[in-house]
Design a protein around this motif. Structure first.
Motif, PDB file in Angstrom:
ATOM      1  N   ILE A  34      48.528  35.989  46.581  1.00 59.07           N
ATOM      2  CA  ILE A  34      49.984  35.910  46.499  1.00 59.07           C
ATOM      3  C   ILE A  34      50.432  36.875  45.411  1.00 59.07           C
ATOM      4  O   ILE A  34      49.960  36.807  44.283  1.00 59.07           O
ATOM      5  CB  ILE A  34      50.461  34.490  46.156  1.00 59.07           C
ATOM      6  N   SER A  35      51.337  37.781  45.771  1.00 54.80           N
ATOM      7  CA  SER A  35      51.800  38.755  44.796  1.00 54.80           C
ATOM      8  C   SER A  35      53.319  38.874  44.885  1.00 54.80           C
ATOM      9  O   SER A  35      53.880  39.002  45.964  1.00 54.80           O
ATOM     10  CB  SER A  35      51.161  40.118  45.048  1.00 54.80           C
ATOM     11  N   PHE A  36      53.941  38.818  43.741  1.00 60.45           N
ATOM     12  CA  PHE A  36      55.391  38.982  43.683  1.00 60.45           C
ATOM     13  C   PHE A  36      55.761  40.358  43.151  1.00 60.45           C
ATOM     14  O   PHE A  36      56.924  40.684  43.017  1.00 60.45           O
ATOM     15  CB  PHE A  36      56.010  37.901  42.804  1.00 60.45           C
ATOM     16  N   ARG A  37      54.793  41.159  42.860  1.00 57.83           N
ATOM     17  CA  ARG A  37      55.051  42.501  42.351  1.00 57.83           C
ATOM     18  C   ARG A  37      55.429  43.409  43.524  1.00 57.83           C
ATOM     19  O   ARG A  37      54.857  43.339  44.596  1.00 57.83           O
ATOM     20  CB  ARG A  37      53.844  43.056  41.643  1.00 57.83           C
ATOM     21  N   LEU A  96      44.953  31.686  42.219  1.00 62.42           N
ATOM     22  CA  LEU A  96      45.967  32.328  43.062  1.00 62.42           C
ATOM     23  C   LEU A  96      46.629  33.511  42.369  1.00 62.42           C
ATOM     24  O   LEU A  96      46.921  34.525  42.992  1.00 62.42           O
ATOM     25  CB  LEU A  96      47.031  31.323  43.483  1.00 62.42           C
ATOM     26  N   ALA A  97      46.865  33.383  41.064  1.00 61.49           N
ATOM     27  CA  ALA A  97      47.551  34.451  40.339  1.00 61.49           C
ATOM     28  C   ALA A  97      46.667  35.672  40.136  1.00 61.49           C
ATOM     29  O   ALA A  97      47.162  36.804  40.113  1.00 61.49           O
ATOM     30  CB  ALA A  97      48.034  33.933  38.988  1.00 61.49           C
ATOM     31  N   THR A  98      45.362  35.458  39.997  1.00 63.60           N
ATOM     32  CA  THR A  98      44.478  36.594  39.717  1.00 63.60           C
ATOM     33  C   THR A  98      43.776  37.139  40.963  1.00 63.60           C
ATOM     34  O   THR A  98      43.245  38.244  40.924  1.00 63.60           O
ATOM     35  CB  THR A  98      43.399  36.211  38.691  1.00 63.60           C
ATOM     36  N   SER A  99      43.766  36.405  42.065  1.00 61.11           N
ATOM     37  CA  SER A  99      43.034  36.846  43.250  1.00 61.11           C
ATOM     38  C   SER A  99      43.798  37.870  44.075  1.00 61.11           C
ATOM     39  O   SER A  99      43.197  38.595  44.862  1.00 61.11           O
ATOM     40  CB  SER A  99      42.696  35.654  44.134  1.00 61.11           C
TER      41      SER A  99
END
Length: 85
Positions: free
Chosen positions: A77-80, A71-74
């Motif tokens: 979902i992005s919080f940036r 999830l973090a690398t795909s």
């Protein structure tokens, strides 16, 4: 994503799953037909199966860590770039 983040996610998920798994299948000494071990309270567990729980906890924590990494690398979902309202 660096290795420290992955290790931290694994450790935190391992402990959370382990604490959730501890009470599963545990029977107290007074609930079994075995005699109560001298020096312990009757409500102490007779056989907590810790090695089995540690094994399954490790498997689940690895799966959780892999899921987090995906999830973090795909980019799903992005919080940036989020700005507070």
């Amino acid at each position: 994503m660096n290795i420290a983040t992955i290790i931290l996610v694994f450790v935190i998920s391992w402990w959370m799953v382990f604490f959730a798994a501890l009470p599963i299948g545990v029977r107290a000494q007074d609930e079994t037909d075995e005699e109560i071990t001298e020096g312990t309270v009757p409500s102490a567990p007779s056989n907590p199966n810790l090695k089995k729980k540690m094994f399954w906890t490790t498997i689940v924590a690895i799966l959780v860590t892999i899921g987090y990494y995906y999830l973090a690398t795909s980019g799903l979902i992005s919080f940036r770039g989020m700005k507070p309202s």
